[in-house]
Design an enzyme around this catalytic site. Structure first.
Site, mmCIF file in Angstrom:
data_model
loop_
_atom_site.group_PDB
_atom_site.id
_atom_site.type_symbol
_atom_site.label_atom_id
_atom_site.label_comp_id
_atom_site.label_asym_id
_atom_site.label_seq_id
_atom_site.Cartn_x
_atom_site.Cartn_y
_atom_site.Cartn_z
ATOM 1 N N LYS A 59 -52.986 -4.643 -33.322
ATOM 2 C CA LYS A 59 -52.907 -4.593 -34.780
ATOM 3 C C LYS A 59 -54.245 -4.960 -35.415
ATOM 4 C CE LYS A 59 -49.158 -5.965 -36.907
ATOM 5 N NZ LYS A 59 -48.082 -6.794 -37.531
ATOM 6 N N GLU A 100 -57.047 -10.355 -24.826
ATOM 7 C CA GLU A 100 -56.688 -9.686 -23.586
ATOM 8 C C GLU A 100 -56.836 -8.165 -23.712
ATOM 9 O OE1 GLU A 100 -54.074 -13.383 -24.088
ATOM 10 O OE2 GLU A 100 -54.787 -11.739 -25.338
ATOM 11 N N GLY A 115 -44.581 -7.316 -33.666
ATOM 12 C CA GLY A 115 -44.997 -6.665 -32.429
ATOM 13 C C GLY A 115 -43.853 -6.353 -31.491
ATOM 14 N N ARG A 116 -42.942 -7.302 -31.303
ATOM 15 C CA ARG A 116 -41.850 -7.107 -30.353
ATOM 16 C C ARG A 116 -40.757 -6.190 -30.898
ATOM 17 N NH1 ARG A 116 -42.474 -12.018 -32.305
ATOM 18 N NH2 ARG A 116 -40.813 -13.104 -33.433
ATOM 19 N N GLU A 135 -39.319 -15.018 -27.838
ATOM 20 C CA GLU A 135 -40.388 -15.139 -28.828
ATOM 21 C C GLU A 135 -39.811 -15.176 -30.241
ATOM 22 O OE1 GLU A 135 -44.642 -13.604 -28.225
ATOM 23 O OE2 GLU A 135 -43.791 -12.134 -29.610
ATOM 24 N N HIS A 180 -27.984 -10.123 -4.524
ATOM 25 C CA HIS A 180 -28.481 -10.652 -3.255
ATOM 26 C C HIS A 180 -29.634 -11.623 -3.480
ATOM 27 C CE1 HIS A 180 -26.053 -7.917 -0.748
ATOM 28 N NE2 HIS A 180 -26.184 -7.105 -1.781
ATOM 29 N N LYS A 197 -53.944 -20.036 -27.185
ATOM 30 C CA LYS A 197 -55.038 -19.073 -27.388
ATOM 31 C C LYS A 197 -56.271 -19.774 -27.968
ATOM 32 C CE LYS A 197 -53.639 -15.026 -29.141
ATOM 33 N NZ LYS A 197 -52.854 -14.065 -29.951
#
Length: 547
Positions: A206, A212, A267-268, A353, A384, A512
């Site tokens: 954005k 990152e 964002g999510r 979040e 399993h 951050k």
């Protein structure tokens, strides 16, 4: 008034004391139609919520709690563009991105945002068409064969999950790659598989400043220029999803190839926006439209159906029942379909979040649990791995079992085995097996009474472990759109009842900030004040790398 002070909450607390030890077996014995009564359907999506530790009175009280929290008014406030993200003074309108009513405006501050949404969508459609038909060519006039989406969090997981879930609808020429980890091994691995002449990079950020994402994007840019040599060629191989034109232009991306989204899209919650550029490229505009339509079907259901027949609201309230009354601190997502293998990870971010908060909207600390720990895996593998804990462990962990009904592929008979496991696990979680039932079974199997006395207790299952079963007719763009929107709305409802802001994420900021300070030191900069552990770790790293 806080949640625990509400009259409906107090009534639920009293009711909980009456039913907390009741076994679901008893409820099924008492009501032969429980499985049919506690069952809902919306479009291609079906929910069986009968295997939960609740009855009609529980539901009545949960609905009363939702009403006392003014849930209906807060649902309307979200859809109407009120600035419900109070800490950032923003509207929350991911629902507007899939609004399929052509003549239905959605306004923020009296400005209809639908024209700008349609404009960006048209731009995405035109770009994806050009890429898919082969008219968009690389710097050596080759068609694009590989698309690398560079993002993180919401700029990565949604597009990744949808592209993997709907790979049967993807363009046969296009290979989709997703890079999010700043560990250079991930980017290096992707770059080793692609060719600069035929690769398109989508840089999704954005602000176009996410550390990152920009680190990976700049490294991809260097790799590309080692082959292409001329910076002018970047324009044909890099596009941006961002709002920062200057930073995009400085990177070398033509701003005509920048796809905009807005600060009212979290964002999510953003796969429906230009963040879904990788999706529309891979699936094509028709399938992307169907994805939006599936979400719109769930939006309409969520906004218009009464609480009693509203799938997201029911799932949310059932979750509240376990988290705040049974002290169930985690919730499992277990899809019985390999196409949905990234769905648990996607929901993990979406939920944790959003509702991983300890302060209410009014700034007061909560005196109750909020968002659960979300975890999971594909169901057959999970059986399993960690289902042992779910069946016989000491934790109560509700589980969503998700499956599609349609047989598919060349080994369609496998689907019968798959679905038999879905239904059997839900039944086993609910029924359990008593000591007397174990002993009787062991006698039939020829065990001696001495062996039975020694071993039977280890084979007892308490049961009474709750589960929801979500069934999709088939995995397709419409059903995936509905499924994602269902969980979005479930999470929103729980945030309303807990009175937390589900649409900010201040918790990611501190780490951050500190990482920026430490990075300067790791590169040889001035030493800063830290705790003794952090200082020691920094020195170990610097000595090892002779910085």
């Amino acid at each position: 008034m806080g949640l625990t002070q509400l009259n409906s909450y107090k009534a639920l607390k009293q009711h909980f004391e009456l039913v907390k030890n009741k076994h679901m077996r008893a409820w099924f014995r008492e009501d032969k139609n429980r499985g049919q009564r506690y069952f809902l359907q919306n479009g291609d999506l079906k929910l069986d919520y009968s295997k939960n530790r609740l009855d009609d009175e529980t539901l009545r009280l949960l609905f009363a709690l939702a009403n006392e929290c003014k849930l209906k008014e807060k649902i309307d406030a979200m859809f109407e563009g009120n600035k419900i993200n109070t800490t950032e003074n923003r509207a929350v309108l991911h629902t507007a991105l899939r609004n399929r009513e052509r003549n239905s405006p959605v306004k923020i501050d009296d400005v209809d945002i639908m024209p700008s949404i349609r404009e960006v969508l048209t731009k995405m459609e035109n770009f994806s068409d050009a890429l898919r038909v082969g008219s968009w060519l690389g710097y050596t006039h080759q068609v694009i064969t590989d698309v690398v989406n560079i993002g993180i969090g919401g700029s990565d997981l949604g597009a990744l999950m949808v592209c993997k879930a709907l790979k049967n609808f993807g363009h046969p020429r296009l290979n989709m790659h997703f890079v999010s980890n700043v560990d250079g091994i991930q980017l290096e691995s992707v770059l080793s598989k692609v060719h600069p002449e035929s690769t398109l990079f989508i840089v999704a950020s954005k602000t176009f400043s996410t550390q990152e994402t920009l680190t990976n994007a700049l490294s991809a840019r260097k790799w590309f220029l080692r082959h292409a040599l001329d910076e002018a060629h970047i324009a044909k191989h890099f596009v941006a999803v961002s709002t920062n034109k200057e930073a995009v232009r400085e990177f070398g991306i033509d701003v005509d190839n920048m796809f905009e989204f807005w600060n009212w899209v979290g964002g999510r919650y953003s796969l429906w926006s230009a963040i879904g550029l990788a999706i529309i490229i891979y699936l094509g505009k028709e399938n992307f439209t169907t994805l939006l339509e599936g979400a719109f079907v769930m939006d309409t259901h969520f906004r218009t159906q009464p609480f009693e027949s509203n799938i997201p609201i029911l799932m949310a309230l059932i979750g509240i029942w376990y988290i705040n009354f049974f002290d169930a601190g985690s919730h499992i997502i277990a899809p019985y379909d390999s196409l949905l293998r990234y769905f648990p990870k996607f929901i993990q971010q979406l939920d944790m979040e959003s509702n991983g908060k300890q302060i209410t909207k009014s700034g007061i600390g909560v005196d109750y649990d909020t968002g659960p720990i979300i975890w999971g895996d594909t169901g057959i593998n999970a059986q399993h791995a960690f289902f042992q804990l779910l069946h016989q462990g000491t934790h109560l962990s509700p589980i969503d079992l998700i499956a599609s009904l349609s047989r598919k592929g060349h080994f369609a008979e496998h689907h019968d085995i798959l679905l038999s496991n879905v239904f059997a696990q839900a039944e086993a979680f609910m029924q359990g097996r008593s000591l007397e039932e174990v002993k009787e079974q062991m006698r039939k199997q020829g065990f001696t009474e001495e062996e039975i006395d020694k071993l039977a207790v280890h084979r007892v299952f308490s049961g009474n472990r709750p589960s929801n079963i979500l069934l999709l007719d088939t995995i397709n763009p419409k059903s995936i759109g509905s499924l994602v929107a269902l969980y979005e709305h479930k999470i929103f409802v729980q945030g309303v009842l807990w009175d937390v802001n589900s649409f900010d994420q201040w918790g990611v900021e501190l780490g951050k900030e500190l990482a920026g300070t430490i990075l300067t030191e790791l590169k040889g900069g001035e030493r800063q004040e830290h705790d003794s552990s952090t200082t020691n770790l920094i020195q170990i790293y610097k000595r090892f790398n002779s910085i």
